[in-house]
Design an enzyme around this catalytic site. Structure first.
Site, PDB file in Angstrom:
ATOM      1  CG  ASP A   1      -1.885  14.543  -4.788  1.00  0.00           C
ATOM      2  OD1 ASP A   1      -3.098  14.001  -4.579  1.00  0.00           O
ATOM      3  OD2 ASP A   1      -1.315  14.481  -5.975  1.00  0.00           O
TER       4      ASP A   1
ATOM      5  CB  CYS B   1      -1.047   0.017   1.383  1.00  0.00           C
ATOM      6  SG  CYS B   1      -1.802   1.548   1.492  1.00  0.00           S
TER       7      CYS B   1
ATOM      8  CG  HIS C   1      -7.581  14.788  -2.623  1.00  0.00           C
ATOM      9  ND1 HIS C   1      -6.887  14.550  -3.408  1.00  0.00           N
ATOM     10  CD2 HIS C   1      -8.377  13.528  -2.357  1.00  0.00           C
ATOM     11  CE1 HIS C   1      -6.888  13.281  -3.889  1.00  0.00           C
ATOM     12  NE2 HIS C   1      -8.081  12.740  -3.403  1.00  0.00           N
TER      13      HIS C   1
ATOM     14  CG  HIS D   1      -3.976   3.940   3.282  1.00  0.00           C
ATOM     15  ND1 HIS D   1      -3.132   3.457   3.955  1.00  0.00           N
ATOM     16  CD2 HIS D   1      -4.591   5.150   4.180  1.00  0.00           C
ATOM     17  CE1 HIS D   1      -2.973   3.966   5.095  1.00  0.00           C
ATOM     18  NE2 HIS D   1      -3.757   4.970   5.294  1.00  0.00           N
TER      19      HIS D   1
ATOM     20  CG  HIS E   1      -4.463  -0.178   4.922  1.00  0.00           C
ATOM     21  ND1 HIS E   1      -4.038   0.305   3.830  1.00  0.00           N
ATOM     22  CD2 HIS E   1      -5.425  -1.073   4.445  1.00  0.00           C
ATOM     23  CE1 HIS E   1      -4.611  -0.151   2.664  1.00  0.00           C
ATOM     24  NE2 HIS E   1      -5.618  -1.152   3.096  1.00  0.00           N
TER      25      HIS E   1
ATOM     26  CB  CYS F   1       0.949   1.166   4.361  1.00  0.00           C
ATOM     27  SG  CYS F   1      -0.888   1.131   4.901  1.00  0.00           S
TER      28      CYS F   1
ATOM     29  N   GLY G   1     -13.917   7.780  -7.923  1.00  0.00           N
ATOM     30  CA  GLY G   1     -12.653   8.143  -8.693  1.00  0.00           C
ATOM     31  C   GLY G   1     -11.428   7.917  -7.458  1.00  0.00           C
TER      32      GLY G   1
ATOM     33  CG  HIS H   1      -6.518   9.709   0.141  1.00  0.00           C
ATOM     34  ND1 HIS H   1      -6.531   8.288  -0.241  1.00  0.00           N
ATOM     35  CD2 HIS H   1      -6.792  10.256  -0.855  1.00  0.00           C
ATOM     36  CE1 HIS H   1      -7.068   8.095  -1.594  1.00  0.00           C
ATOM     37  NE2 HIS H   1      -7.109   9.201  -2.237  1.00  0.00           N
TER      38      HIS H   1
ATOM     39  CG  ASN I   1     -11.987  11.248  -4.915  1.00  0.00           C
ATOM     40  OD1 ASN I   1     -12.817  12.053  -5.253  1.00  0.00           O
ATOM     41  ND2 ASN I   1     -10.747  11.618  -5.401  1.00  0.00           N
TER      42      ASN I   1
HETATM   43  P1  5GP Z   1      -7.486   9.516  -5.216  1.00  0.00           P
HETATM   44  O1  5GP Z   1      -7.389   9.416  -6.726  1.00  0.00           O
HETATM   45  O2  5GP Z   1      -7.394   8.031  -4.588  1.00  0.00           O
HETATM   46  O3  5GP Z   1      -8.504  10.141  -4.487  1.00  0.00           O
HETATM   47  O4  5GP Z   1      -6.294  10.306  -4.775  1.00  0.00           O
HETATM   48  C1  5GP Z   1      -4.828   9.834  -4.736  1.00  0.00           C
HETATM   49  C2  5GP Z   1      -4.019  10.774  -4.877  1.00  0.00           C
HETATM   50  O5  5GP Z   1      -2.826  10.346  -4.333  1.00  0.00           O
HETATM   51  C3  5GP Z   1      -3.737  11.167  -6.236  1.00  0.00           C
HETATM   52  O6  5GP Z   1      -4.166  12.783  -6.120  1.00  0.00           O
HETATM   53  C4  5GP Z   1      -2.294  11.307  -6.654  1.00  0.00           C
HETATM   54  O7  5GP Z   1      -1.667  12.174  -7.277  1.00  0.00           O
HETATM   55  C5  5GP Z   1      -1.654  10.829  -5.225  1.00  0.00           C
HETATM   56  N1  5GP Z   1      -0.529  10.015  -5.146  1.00  0.00           N
HETATM   57  C6  5GP Z   1      -0.455   8.895  -5.736  1.00  0.00           C
HETATM   58  N2  5GP Z   1       0.656   8.485  -5.499  1.00  0.00           N
HETATM   59  C7  5GP Z   1       1.523   9.137  -4.588  1.00  0.00           C
HETATM   60  C8  5GP Z   1       2.769   9.175  -4.372  1.00  0.00           C
HETATM   61  O8  5GP Z   1       3.762   8.198  -4.229  1.00  0.00           O
HETATM   62  N3  5GP Z   1       2.976  10.391  -3.532  1.00  0.00           N
HETATM   63  C9  5GP Z   1       2.267  11.315  -3.286  1.00  0.00           C
HETATM   64  N4  5GP Z   1       2.722  12.378  -2.696  1.00  0.00           N
HETATM   65  N5  5GP Z   1       1.096  11.492  -3.714  1.00  0.00           N
HETATM   66  C10 5GP Z   1       0.647  10.483  -4.752  1.00  0.00           C
HETATM   67 ZN    ZN Z   2      -2.485   1.609   3.510  1.00  0.00          ZN
END
Ligand code: 5GP
Ligand code: ZN
Length: 114
Positions: free
Chosen positions: A30, A4, A102, A98, A46, A7, A93, A100, A87
């Site tokens: 991000d 993950c 934004h 895991h 997690h 994680c 989306g 989170h 999301n």
């Molecule tokens: P989701 O699309 O799941 O709501 O958001 C995941 C977010 O994680 C995306 O905005 C993506 O740019 C960010 N993200 C994915 N991998 C990494 C990473 O390795 N480091 C950082 N800092 N952000 C990441």
């Molecule tokens: Zn995780």
């Protein structure tokens, strides 16, 4: 959890630009920012998605939103306003399984979302 990405970021196995951390959560920039300010607030535990939340997570979510408010102040986006996004699942989306949040700011957002 093994494999993950969040994680691994929480355990510092993968580097990130950390803006806040305590024993329960980590907040970092991000990697693909969608706004001048784009921070991810992530519990260290997690939890897959909002679908997994229950009574045992209430304090964690309270804590996350308190820290979001403080980060918005510290980053100077509180007065103009900002957006907090979770999301969940395929239609929501969610790309990282895991949970989170934004924190997006520094520009004006439209509604409805795409
Ligand atoms: P989701 O699309 O799941 O709501 O958001 C995941 C977010 O994680 C995306 O905005 C993506 O740019 C960010 N993200 C994915 N991998 C990494 C990473 O390795 N480091 C950082 N800092 N952000 C990441
Ligand atoms: Zn995780």
């Amino acid at each position: 959890m093994k494999d993950c990405i969040f994680c691994k970021i929480a355990s510092k196995e993968i580097p990130s630009s950390i803006v806040y951390e305590d024993d329960r959560i980590i907040a970092f920039k991000d990697i693909e920012p969608q706004a001048p300010v784009h921070i991810l607030i992530v519990p260290k535990e997690h939890i897959k998605s909002a679908n997994e939340l229950d009574e045992t997570n209430i304090e964690l979510i309270d804590h996350i939103f308190l820290i979001i408010r403080k980060l918005a102040e510290d980053l100077g986006i509180n007065e103009d306003g900002y957006r907090v996004v979770n999301n969940c699942g395929e239609y929501g989306g969610q790309s990282v399984s895991h949970i989170h949040f934004h924190l997006l700011g520094g520009r004006k957002f439209s509604w409805p979302p795409g």
